[in-house]
Design a protein around this motif. Structure first.
Motif, PDB file in Angstrom:
ATOM      1  N   PHE A   9      32.330  35.300  46.119  1.00  0.00           N
ATOM      2  CA  PHE A   9      33.755  34.942  45.992  1.00  0.00           C
ATOM      3  C   PHE A   9      34.104  34.783  44.507  1.00  0.00           C
ATOM      4  CE2 PHE A   9      36.744  31.204  45.794  1.00  0.00           C
ATOM      5  CZ  PHE A   9      37.846  31.765  46.429  1.00  0.00           C
ATOM      6  N   THR A  58      29.674  31.996  48.151  1.00  0.00           N
ATOM      7  CA  THR A  58      30.565  31.448  47.111  1.00  0.00           C
ATOM      8  C   THR A  58      30.362  32.204  45.797  1.00  0.00           C
ATOM      9  OG1 THR A  58      30.331  29.319  48.227  1.00  0.00           O
ATOM     10  CG2 THR A  58      31.419  29.301  46.074  1.00  0.00           C
ATOM     11  N   SER A  82      37.602  21.951  41.264  1.00  0.00           N
ATOM     12  CA  SER A  82      37.964  21.338  42.553  1.00  0.00           C
ATOM     13  C   SER A  82      37.808  19.840  42.377  1.00  0.00           C
ATOM     14  CB  SER A  82      37.044  21.821  43.667  1.00  0.00           C
ATOM     15  OG  SER A  82      37.241  23.188  43.910  1.00  0.00           O
ATOM     16  N   MET A 110      33.526  25.676  38.733  1.00  0.00           N
ATOM     17  CA  MET A 110      32.857  26.968  38.948  1.00  0.00           C
ATOM     18  C   MET A 110      33.013  27.782  37.679  1.00  0.00           C
ATOM     19  SD  MET A 110      33.089  28.423  42.819  1.00  0.00           S
ATOM     20  CE  MET A 110      34.537  29.374  42.561  1.00  0.00           C
ATOM     21  N   GLY A 140      43.776  21.872  52.963  1.00  0.00           N
ATOM     22  CA  GLY A 140      42.639  22.569  52.363  1.00  0.00           C
ATOM     23  C   GLY A 140      42.111  21.953  51.082  1.00  0.00           C
ATOM     24  N   SER A 141      42.767  20.875  50.609  1.00  0.00           N
ATOM     25  CA  SER A 141      42.443  20.297  49.292  1.00  0.00           C
ATOM     26  C   SER A 141      42.703  21.299  48.176  1.00  0.00           C
ATOM     27  CB  SER A 141      40.992  19.777  49.227  1.00  0.00           C
ATOM     28  OG  SER A 141      40.885  18.823  48.181  1.00  0.00           O
ATOM     29  N   THR A 142      43.621  22.223  48.409  1.00  0.00           N
ATOM     30  CA  THR A 142      43.998  23.152  47.340  1.00  0.00           C
ATOM     31  C   THR A 142      44.636  22.381  46.183  1.00  0.00           C
ATOM     32  OG1 THR A 142      44.263  24.900  48.979  1.00  0.00           O
ATOM     33  CG2 THR A 142      45.269  25.303  46.852  1.00  0.00           C
ATOM     34  N   ILE A 175      33.542  31.487  53.597  1.00  0.00           N
ATOM     35  CA  ILE A 175      33.148  30.185  53.026  1.00  0.00           C
ATOM     36  C   ILE A 175      33.484  29.057  54.010  1.00  0.00           C
ATOM     37  CG2 ILE A 175      33.801  28.473  51.260  1.00  0.00           C
ATOM     38  CD1 ILE A 175      34.001  30.778  49.241  1.00  0.00           C
ATOM     39  N   ASN A 201      42.551  21.928  43.187  1.00  0.00           N
ATOM     40  CA  ASN A 201      42.354  23.013  42.218  1.00  0.00           C
ATOM     41  C   ASN A 201      43.259  22.863  40.997  1.00  0.00           C
ATOM     42  OD1 ASN A 201      41.873  25.176  45.030  1.00  0.00           O
ATOM     43  ND2 ASN A 201      40.271  24.336  43.767  1.00  0.00           N
ATOM     44  N   TYR A 213      42.270  35.586  45.224  1.00  0.00           N
ATOM     45  CA  TYR A 213      42.700  35.885  46.591  1.00  0.00           C
ATOM     46  C   TYR A 213      43.340  37.253  46.782  1.00  0.00           C
ATOM     47  CZ  TYR A 213      41.578  30.983  47.021  1.00  0.00           C
ATOM     48  OH  TYR A 213      40.914  29.786  47.000  1.00  0.00           O
ATOM     49  N   TYR A 229      29.497  24.311  46.954  1.00  0.00           N
ATOM     50  CA  TYR A 229      30.032  25.343  46.045  1.00  0.00           C
ATOM     51  C   TYR A 229      28.938  26.292  45.539  1.00  0.00           C
ATOM     52  CZ  TYR A 229      34.407  22.867  46.352  1.00  0.00           C
ATOM     53  OH  TYR A 229      35.565  22.316  46.846  1.00  0.00           O
ATOM     54  N   GLU A 267      37.253  27.917  38.157  1.00  0.00           N
ATOM     55  CA  GLU A 267      37.921  27.000  39.102  1.00  0.00           C
ATOM     56  C   GLU A 267      37.472  25.567  38.893  1.00  0.00           C
ATOM     57  OE1 GLU A 267      38.726  27.558  43.771  1.00  0.00           O
ATOM     58  OE2 GLU A 267      36.742  26.735  43.363  1.00  0.00           O
ATOM     59  N   TYR A 327      29.833  24.175  53.504  1.00  0.00           N
ATOM     60  CA  TYR A 327      31.241  23.936  53.133  1.00  0.00           C
ATOM     61  C   TYR A 327      31.894  23.095  54.245  1.00  0.00           C
ATOM     62  CZ  TYR A 327      35.716  24.777  50.844  1.00  0.00           C
ATOM     63  OH  TYR A 327      36.916  24.622  50.180  1.00  0.00           O
TER      64      TYR A 327
HETATM   65  C1  AVI Z   1      41.050  26.646  48.129  1.00  0.00           C
HETATM   66  N1  AVI Z   1      40.186  25.635  47.498  1.00  0.00           N
HETATM   67  C2  AVI Z   1      40.581  24.289  47.915  1.00  0.00           C
HETATM   68  C3  AVI Z   1      38.759  25.877  47.651  1.00  0.00           C
HETATM   69  C4  AVI Z   1      37.967  24.715  46.993  1.00  0.00           C
HETATM   70  O1  AVI Z   1      37.146  24.135  47.684  1.00  0.00           O
HETATM   71  O2  AVI Z   1      38.238  24.387  45.837  1.00  0.00           O
HETATM   72  C5  AVI Z   1      38.333  27.193  47.021  1.00  0.00           C
HETATM   73  C6  AVI Z   1      36.868  27.367  46.961  1.00  0.00           C
HETATM   74  N2  AVI Z   1      36.170  27.578  45.869  1.00  0.00           N
HETATM   75  C7  AVI Z   1      34.896  27.682  46.153  1.00  0.00           C
HETATM   76  N3  AVI Z   1      34.749  27.466  47.433  1.00  0.00           N
HETATM   77  C8  AVI Z   1      35.953  27.295  47.983  1.00  0.00           C
END
Ligand code: AVI
Ligand code: SAH
Length: 322
Positions: A217, A214, A284, A253, A162-164, A52, A167, A41, A207, A282, A58
């Motif tokens: 990103f 994505t 999720s 990811m 955001g369901s962060t 996204i 992560n 970020y 994703y 990452e 998404y």
């Molecule tokens: C911030 N977070 C919840 C997003 C997710 O869906 O895990 C980040 C993201 N990664 C890829 N797309 C979006």
């Protein structure tokens, strides 16, 4: 000077660049290479994340936003006593407005994010729409030990949209919720957006979108390392990869190295990649409603109410402390 006095000298924090370099080198020298997703970020990464959230694949952001709108009155009834909102990973702060307009007793808003630019623009928007609310931004890693600004009134509502929370590893999510409970104190509540487990193809498309946003990103973290840490990652030699791991119920990811290669970082450090080797960038996690209730309870919260959209894609959980 006595050594005990020396021991009490303040420990100066590493500069942000040193911390970033340290984290990158630790992650890339590990047996399985990883990078912390908070490094996505910077300004470009935040802009790509905003793109996204508007992608047809998404579903998370738009589903959560319309669920928030649908349950706003109920949130008002459950959380009417709230005087302060502490938002974790507020990002562009778009959803905060739904909460603030439904909770007229709130006089303090404390958004926490690693992105200083986003916090500044959120503060401007909230201050102009709600002149009676004092906004105190916290540029911080929300997993660090935090302190609320002095004068933050009691009856605090934590907000983590955001369901962060997905992560985090589930064990990290429990630790985070325990710390948040301590930070918010007695009589506090917490509202959390949690994405739900669903058909694998829908998750994987979310994703790995057809426009490739994505992927950009994901790769942006390498651009950032090149620019901020003087590295020479060649983006053409890495591919975006996203897949659902059923056993761990998470989308992972990765950035896959397309060739044997060596990358130089900050002049002196070299990292070798084998063809096919990945950097895990990452996770999720995708929960069931009951699975998340149990996780919250194991962190010491009472899981009192939750809401799910009609298509059962996303859930919002209200937690209460004793
Ligand atoms: C911030 N977070 C919840 C997003 C997710 O869906 O895990 C980040 C993201 N990664 C890829 N797309 C979006
Ligand atoms: N809440 C917004 C944004 C989600 S994107 C929404 O629901 O749309 C995740 C946000 O969390 C980003 O703004 C990112 O800068 C922030 N973030 C990610 N990891 C963080 C960390 N460790 N500490 C603080 N903020 C973090």
């Amino acid at each position: 000077m006595k050594s005990s006095t020396l021991m009490q000298q303040p420990v100066y924090l590493q500069s942000e660049r040193e911390q970033f370099l340290d984290d990158v080198l630790t992650g890339l020298n590990a047996e399985r290479k990883t990078l912390n997703p908070k490094y996505f970020y910077d300004a470009t990464g935040s802009e790509l994340f905003a793109q996204i959230t508007a992608l047809p694949e998404y579903y998370i952001t738009r589903t959560e936003t319309s669920l928030m709108r649908a349950i706003a009155r109920q949130i008002g009834e459950h959380c009417g006593a709230a005087r302060a909102i502490v938002e974790f990973g507020s990002g562009s702060g778009e959803r905060s407005d739904i909460l603030l307009s439904t909770l007229p007793g709130v006089v303090r808003y404390i958004p926490i994010d690693v992105s200083e630019e986003l916090l500044a623009s959120t503060a401007r928007v909230v201050e102009s729409s709600y002149p009676h609310i004092t906004v105190s931004t916290l540029v911080a890693d929300f997993t660090a030990q935090l302190q609320l600004p002095s004068g933050t009134p009691d009856h605090r509502l934590g907000y983590f949209p955001g369901s962060t929370i997905g992560n985090f590893l589930p064990t990290e999510a429990v630790s985070f919720l325990q710390s948040a409970r301590k930070l918010l104190g007695a009589n506090s509540k917490m509202l959390i957006g949690v994405d739900l487990a669903k058909a694998v193809d829908k998750l994987e498309r979310a994703y790995d979108d057809s426009a490739g946003v994505t992927g950009r990103f994901n790769k942006n973290v390498l651009v950032r390392i090149n620019e901020e840490l003087g590295a020479d990652f060649d983006l053409r030699n890495f591919a975006h990869q996203a897949f659902f791991d059923r056993r761990r119920s998470r989308v992972e990811m990765h950035l896959v190295s397309l060739t044997d290669q060596r990358v130089s970082i900050d002049g002196t450090h070299k990292v070798a990649f084998r063809a096919g080797e990945t950097i895990h960038t990452e996770n999720s996690h995708k929960y069931t409603v009951d699975g998340f209730r149990q996780l919250a309870r194991s962190a010491g919260w009472r899981s009192t109410t939750d809401w799910v959209d009609d298509d059962r894609l996303f859930s919002i959980h209200l937690l209460e402390s004793d």
